[in-house]
Design an enzyme around this catalytic site. Structure first.
Site, short mmCIF file in Angstrom:
data_model
loop_
_atom_site.label_atom_id
_atom_site.label_comp_id
_atom_site.label_asym_id
_atom_site.label_seq_id
_atom_site.Cartn_x
_atom_site.Cartn_y
_atom_site.Cartn_z
N LYS A 66 -0.32 5.15 1.29
CA LYS A 66 -0.55 5.87 0.16
C LYS A 66 1.00 6.28 0.00
O LYS A 66 1.27 7.03 -1.51
CB LYS A 66 -1.37 7.46 1.08
N ASP A 102 -6.72 13.95 -3.59
CA ASP A 102 -6.77 14.33 -2.49
C ASP A 102 -7.30 16.04 -2.54
O ASP A 102 -7.70 16.45 -1.82
CB ASP A 102 -5.84 13.83 -1.12
#
Length: 276
Positions: A66, A102
């Site tokens: 990420k 997210d």
């Protein structure tokens, strides 16, 4: 032409994302595919060459990539820049755009299962200062929470994180939980504690107000020791599976042109694959 999407990670076999997106592809009768691809860190630049060739419409990024993909993207939106991590890639005209969903997953999960949770919430406690905490902090700041207390075993790591993200944040060592708990309406675990039977030491949830909400981003197992302890005290809890489901929605819409819905049936299908 079949539109292709993916999730990359290393390892990747554990990912439920292919089940989620596969369900939506079937539901909407879309000519598309979504596959899990194991990409080692050293292979990331080569994989981005494949993206720019037009092989994929885009995909998801999970551990440990990420942060690393951030530098490989041709553009990164301001939200992902503030979070410091990318979990969703969209390919357009041979350019790779990075974003982070997210925080939407975190908010969507709580909004669905604990409506009104952020109304008049003066204080919240976030446990852990790793990559996942970034998105949670940005999400909480967006809801106007009065003060968000970030607790971490290593205080300098928490201080470094807060210095990089603007918001109503205060940092503390884990031992501050007992002092802060009576004023907290929300507790969020962003660490991996809860997996493989692990649990927090000396985290006395009985000090929380009876109206407090406890949530965990860990979803394997769904009922973590933290959530089980909270439920035993009669506290409201929300597990982490919904965050996984809700964060998947914007990516699917970007790649396949349809905005899917997180249903109880989809949740049940994914729950059936988890260890209990």
């Amino acid at each position: 032409m079949t539109r292709k999407a993916f999730v990359i990670g290393h390892p990747i076999n554990h990912s439920r994302s292919p089940l989620i997106h596969g369900d939506w592809l079937s539901e909407h009768q879309i000519d598309g595919s979504y596959t899990a691809i194991d990409v080692a860190p050293v292979e990331l630049p080569q994989f981005f060459d494949r993206l720019r060739s037009g092989e994929f419409a885009g995909g998801n990024v999970t551990i440990p990539h990420k942060e690393a993909v951030f530098a490989l993207c041709d553009s990164v939106d301001p939200l992902a820049r503030s979070i410091g991590a990318v979990n969703t890639l969209v390919v357009d005209d041979n350019r790779v755009h990075g974003t982070n969903t997210d925080y939407l997953g975190f908010l969507g999960n709580l909004d669905a299962l604990a409506p009104g949770w952020s109304d008049n919430l003066p204080q919240a406690i976030v446990l852990g200062a790793g990559g996942a905490a970034r998105a949670v902090l940005v999400a909480l700041a967006s809801r106007g929470i009065g003060t968000v207390h970030l607790l971490n075993r290593t205080l300098p790591n928490a201080q470094k994180l807060v210095a990089e993200i603007p918001g109503p944040f205060q940092t503390h060592e884990m031992s501050a939980f007992a002092r802060l708990a009576p004023g907290a309406g929300l507790v969020v675990n962003t660490t991996s504690i809860g997996m493989h039977g692990t649990r927090f030491d000396d985290l006395d949830l009985s000090l929380l107000p009876k109206t407090a909400l406890v949530t965990d981003i860990v979803y394997t197992p769904q009922l973590t020791p933290l959530l089980a302890d909270a439920q035993a005290l009669g506290l409201k809890t929300v597990d982490g599976l919904g965050m996984l489901l809700h964060q998947a929605v914007p990516g699917f819409e970007a790649w396949f042109g349809v905005r899917p819905t997180v249903t109880a049936a989809l949740r049940a299908r994914i729950e059936a694959t988890l260890e209990h």
